[in-house]
Design a protein around this motif. Structure first.
Motif, short mmCIF file in Angstrom:
data_model
loop_
_atom_site.label_atom_id
_atom_site.label_comp_id
_atom_site.label_asym_id
_atom_site.label_seq_id
_atom_site.Cartn_x
_atom_site.Cartn_y
_atom_site.Cartn_z
N UNK A 45 9.99 4.57 -4.62
CA UNK A 45 8.94 5.65 -4.49
C UNK A 45 9.40 6.61 -3.57
N UNK A 46 9.84 6.41 -2.28
CA UNK A 46 10.16 7.38 -1.69
C UNK A 46 11.26 8.23 -2.21
N UNK A 85 15.91 6.39 2.42
CA UNK A 85 15.12 6.82 1.32
C UNK A 85 14.66 8.21 1.18
N UNK A 86 14.61 8.79 2.59
CA UNK A 86 14.01 10.12 2.85
C UNK A 86 15.02 11.25 2.33
N UNK A 145 0.81 -1.29 -0.01
CA UNK A 145 0.00 0.04 -0.03
C UNK A 145 0.75 1.41 -0.05
N UNK A 146 2.24 1.14 0.47
CA UNK A 146 2.88 2.47 0.63
C UNK A 146 3.11 3.17 -0.58
N UNK A 147 3.72 2.38 -1.60
CA UNK A 147 4.12 3.13 -2.95
C UNK A 147 2.92 3.70 -3.40
N UNK A 148 1.79 3.35 -3.39
CA UNK A 148 0.70 3.98 -4.00
C UNK A 148 0.39 5.52 -3.33
N UNK A 149 0.43 5.25 -2.04
CA UNK A 149 0.24 6.58 -1.31
C UNK A 149 1.36 7.56 -1.48
N UNK A 150 2.39 7.26 -1.62
CA UNK A 150 3.61 8.12 -2.12
C UNK A 150 3.39 8.66 -3.54
#
Length: 249
Positions: free
Chosen positions: A86-87, A112-113, A31-36
């Protein structure tokens, strides 16, 4: 929901809230990449803040799921890779607000941030060697010197965020009770800038990096698959579950 996206003006917040330790299963990581990407696609958003509730920032992968379903490792590996990619490649800056434990996949998210604000007493750890896996050194190496990374990787020990601050990878260390406010204050500074300038700056900064940690992490994942073929890997995961590993965080 264990992971949520909220848009607050020019700041998008991705929040981890999945007790007891913010360790995510395959669906969580998926779910995380789609949110990014959703946040970055919003023209009103200029910066993304990733933070967490609970005892720590992120406990990484749900080892209990992997112990019960080792066949899911390829899917998990891909979603981990896509999350960190993605991040790092997000069109706009991504800020991490760290507290408590930052373990395994949590280290990779932090690495990654673009900038990190941390609470006093938080720590990084790559315990993969005790979990029957590999991976994480590529993104930890984006934050810390190679010998420090290797020592942590070989021992599964802890690196205080204060050490990372001294090396320059953590922008600011603050009392835990001030972390959210300090992180938002930092994001507000970024949000005051031109979105076009931020997007161009992010592109430039990524392109001038000497290495691509996402590509190197993908190489590491091949060694995770190799380790998963060894009987010691399953033994390590089973031992973690039997010993109620979450209590060790």
């Amino acid at each position: 929901m264990p992971i949520t996206l909220t848009i607050k003006g020019a700041i998008a917040e991705i929040l981890f809230d999945h007790p007891p330790v913010n360790a995510f299963d395959t669906k969580g990581w998926e779910s995380i990449p789609a949110m990014v990407y959703e946040a970055a696609a919003n023209e009103d958003v200029k910066v993304i803040l990733i933070r967490a509730e609970g005892r720590g920032f992120c406990g990484g992968v749900d080892i209990k799921e992997m112990a019960a379903h080792p066949e899911r490792i390829a899917k998990l590996n891909k979603d981990n890779y896509l999350t960190f990619k993605a991040i790092r490649e997000c069109a706009i800056p991504v800020v991490g607000a760290l507290h408590g434990f930052v373990i395994g996949g949590g280290v990779n998210i932090a690495g990654a941030c673009d900038a990190l604000i941390a609470a006093e007493g938080a720590y990084f750890s790559l315990p993969e060697i005790d979990r029957g896996a590999m991976g994480g050194a590529a993104f930890m190496s984006r934050m810390l010197p190679v010998q420090m990374v290797r020592a942590n990787f070989f021992t599964g020990g802890r690196i205080p965020v204060e050490d990372a601050y001294r090396h320059g990878s953590v922008h600011k260390v603050v009392p835990l009770e001030n972390l959210k406010d300090e992180a938002y204050a930092f994001c507000e500074i970024i949000a005051s800038k031109s979105r076009a300038a931020l997007v161009i700056a992010k592109q430039a900064l990524n392109l001038i990096e000497p290495t691509d940690p996402s590509a190197h992490y993908r190489i590491e994942q091949g060694f995770t698959l190799e380790m998963y073929m060894h009987e010691d890997s399953q033994k390590a995961r089973d031992a973690f579950v039997d010993n109620k590993g979450a209590a060790k965080f």
